[in-house]
Design an enzyme around this catalytic site. Sequence first.
Site, PDB file in Angstrom:
ATOM      1  N   SER A  47       0.798  -1.226   0.000  1.00  0.00           N
ATOM      2  CA  SER A  47       0.000   0.000   0.000  1.00  0.00           C
ATOM      3  C   SER A  47       0.833   1.280   0.000  1.00  0.00           C
ATOM      4  O   SER A  47       0.328   2.329  -0.364  1.00  0.00           O
ATOM      5  CB  SER A  47      -0.963   0.018   1.185  1.00  0.00           C
ATOM      6  OG  SER A  47      -0.270   0.215   2.388  1.00  0.00           O
ATOM      7  N   LYS A  83       0.652   4.320   6.912  1.00  0.00           N
ATOM      8  CA  LYS A  83       0.070   5.120   5.822  1.00  0.00           C
ATOM      9  C   LYS A  83       0.580   6.554   5.899  1.00  0.00           C
ATOM     10  O   LYS A  83       1.169   6.984   6.878  1.00  0.00           O
ATOM     11  CB  LYS A  83      -1.463   5.148   5.926  1.00  0.00           C
ATOM     12  CG  LYS A  83      -2.154   3.805   5.948  1.00  0.00           C
ATOM     13  CD  LYS A  83      -2.245   3.198   4.584  1.00  0.00           C
ATOM     14  CE  LYS A  83      -3.052   1.896   4.681  1.00  0.00           C
ATOM     15  NZ  LYS A  83      -2.793   1.019   3.589  1.00  0.00           N
TER      16      LYS A  83
END
Length: 173
Positions: A39, A83
């Site tokens: 990701s 993230k």
Amino acid sequence: MANIRSLIKEWLLPFAIAAALTLFIQTFIVQPVKVPSESMVPSIQINDRLAVNKMKLFTRFEHGDIVVFDHAAEGAEKVRYVKRLIGLPGDTVEVKNGVLYVNGEQAEEPYLLEKMNYSFGPVQVPDNKYLFLGDNRNNSYDAHLWPQMFVDESSLKGKVFFRFYPFNRIGPI
């Protein structure tokens, strides 16, 4: 009896002190994390090992920081995520025509390899909450897909500051 005291003094006590010190450091100062997904590609690769600054009291979280946090994205058990911080409390975030806008201004994101193939928002980040997206936006399970898109401030674990593995890419992030 003297042998036992000697053994404790020479081996067990230093081991216990080292273990306690390691536990203290990993709990309150710096913790290693391993990245399990793609990701955050290209910034972070699968299986990269990162150092996380856990001294939140002395850390200012800013747009673009890479942060480690726990989040119950599906409303079930919390999962640990790595993230990029996109939205701070009070920010308005939107993705349109493949471009990210924060507070009405186009965000500079040189770390992205491709435009986003989705629209998102506009949403306003509530007080004491944050919004996160992966760098591999079109292949990242993040706020644009989560039913609970905002992450509570208490769930932030720390800011990533260093990659220590693999050795050929060691250095600050």
